[in-house]
Write a protein that holds these residues in place. Structure first.
Motif, short mmCIF file in Angstrom:
data_model
loop_
_atom_site.label_atom_id
_atom_site.label_comp_id
_atom_site.label_asym_id
_atom_site.label_seq_id
_atom_site.Cartn_x
_atom_site.Cartn_y
_atom_site.Cartn_z
N TRP A 132 1.05 -1.26 0.31
CA TRP A 132 -0.63 0.01 -0.10
C TRP A 132 1.03 0.85 -0.14
O TRP A 132 1.66 1.72 0.71
CB TRP A 132 -1.03 -0.15 1.19
CG TRP A 132 -1.97 -1.42 1.24
CD1 TRP A 132 -1.57 -2.58 1.50
CD2 TRP A 132 -3.31 -1.00 1.19
NE1 TRP A 132 -3.10 -2.86 1.57
CE2 TRP A 132 -3.72 -2.45 0.60
CE3 TRP A 132 -4.20 0.25 0.85
CZ2 TRP A 132 -5.58 -2.01 0.69
CZ3 TRP A 132 -5.63 0.36 0.79
CH2 TRP A 132 -6.04 -0.99 0.23
N ASP A 174 -4.38 5.99 2.18
CA ASP A 174 -3.58 4.65 1.30
C ASP A 174 -4.16 3.75 0.06
O ASP A 174 -5.68 4.00 0.03
CB ASP A 174 -3.66 3.37 2.38
CG ASP A 174 -2.95 4.04 3.71
OD1 ASP A 174 -2.07 4.97 3.70
OD2 ASP A 174 -3.30 3.16 4.64
N CYS A 228 -3.77 0.94 -2.82
CA CYS A 228 -3.45 -0.16 -3.41
C CYS A 228 -2.95 -0.54 -4.14
O CYS A 228 -3.68 -0.13 -5.29
CB CYS A 228 -4.65 -1.25 -2.28
SG CYS A 228 -4.18 -3.02 -3.23
#
Length: 340
Positions: A56, A98, A100
């Motif tokens: 991430w 965050d 991915c």
């Protein structure tokens, strides 16, 4: 072993599904969308407490955009958790957002922290793929779990599902001397049955978590799906059975060692009985959802043709062969639960 050879097609939310979402209060007018978050300025890798790369990345916004984005995501959290009560926002702040970078859909994960006690929570911002929305709703209606999510335009907001990631659990805790292998193997059998009945595919160890609950006498386990992209899409029957994924071998071997064939049949019947009860208690919602699926495109013609053929052979039921879409196949699959 189950194998997915092609990347799944992303399907937009149809007018029928949008009507369902409005009827059952899943549609909400929230202030920020996936397309707003994707315009970040930069990112830095996110490492876990052991210094391992999580794959991430924490995204960075310029100062003006950051203030507005943080306010908007706090408002979404209030909609998701407190029915829009904005008074909860005064104690909250956004710790980080965050991205991915290794997944096909590249979701955002928002970490919200309570300033008073440092307690934190997460939620996800994703593109609103129709398969994922159908999967979330079926999980909410047919599994032992309840799911909170919201949709607006082409953006999906999902709550965080807490638990130990399946891959991590099998790597670090499967040999714990305090583990109850019979209870865990039983839960895997029931999870396998739930996925197959409601046609949720691709449940390998990275796509589910293990929820561990200590009780006064024993420890209880529940396996929960966390990825719903492969709802009623693939054509191979084995894709809908977690027992055929090599990533789940530790759980599979545990079942082979600790559960007899007679016990396995008993657990399968128990789970089907529970699903039948949920079908009856949520009959109106299930019927509306199936009607939407039957008028929707959520898979390819090749996948539909293969799956209905394999399920007709599995159940010894030629009614599957007359199904024209994934919604009709799922309806027939659920009918098998009620008949039995």
């Amino acid at each position: 072993m189950a194998l997915i050879s092609k990347k799944k097609i992303i399907y937009p939310i149809s007018s029928g599904l949008r009507k369902y979402l409005n009827k059952y209060d899943r549609e909400s007018d929230f202030p920020i969308h996936y397309s707003d978050l994707i315009r970040y300025n930069g990112s830095i890798p996110l490492y876990d407490f052991k210094g391992n790369d999580t794959l991430w990345e924490t995204v960075l916004f310029n100062e003006y955009d950051r203030e507005e984005i943080h306010y908007s995501v706090k408002k979404i959290y209030a909609l998701l958790k407190a029915e829009g009560d904005l008074s909860v926002m005064k104690h909250l702040y956004v710790d980080r957002i965050d991205l991915c970078v290794y997944g096909n859909t590249q979701p955002f994960r928002v970490r919200i922290v309570n300033r008073i006690n440092d307690n934190f929570d997460y939620f996800y911002v994703k593109n609103a793929d129709a398969s994922r929305v159908y999967g979330l709703e079926l999980e909410h209606l047919l599994s032992p779990n309840r799911i909170s999510y919201l949709v607006h335009q082409n953006t999906l907001i999902e709550e965080h599902i807490a638990g130990i990631p399946g891959e991590q659990f099998m790597r670090q805790q499967i040999n714990d001397p305090l583990l109850n292998p019979i209870r865990l193997a039983k839960e895997f059998v029931k999870f396998n049955e739930r996925c197959f009945v409601r046609l949720l595919g691709d449940m390998h160890s990275s796509n589910f978590v293990v929820d561990v609950t200590p009780d006064f006498e024993e420890t209880h386990y529940r396996i929960r799906a966390i990825d719903f992209d492969q709802q009623s899409y693939e054509g191979k029957k084995s894709i809908y059975l977690p027992q055929y994924f090599k990533q789940n071998n530790a759980l599979i071997q545990m079942g082979i060692t600790h559960i007899t064939p007679e016990s396995m049949v008993q657990y399968q019947r128990e789970e089907r009985a529970l699903i039948a009860t949920r079908l009856k208690s949520s009959h109106r919602e299930i019927e509306d959802l199936l009607r939407s699926m039957e008028h929707d495109t959520i898979s390819t013609k090749e996948n539909i043709a293969l799956l209905k053929k394999e399920l007709a052979y599995h159940y010894k039921n030629e009614k599957f062969l007359s199904c024209r879409n994934m919604g009709a196949i799922l309806r027939e699959s659920l009918e098998q639960v009620i008949k039995r």
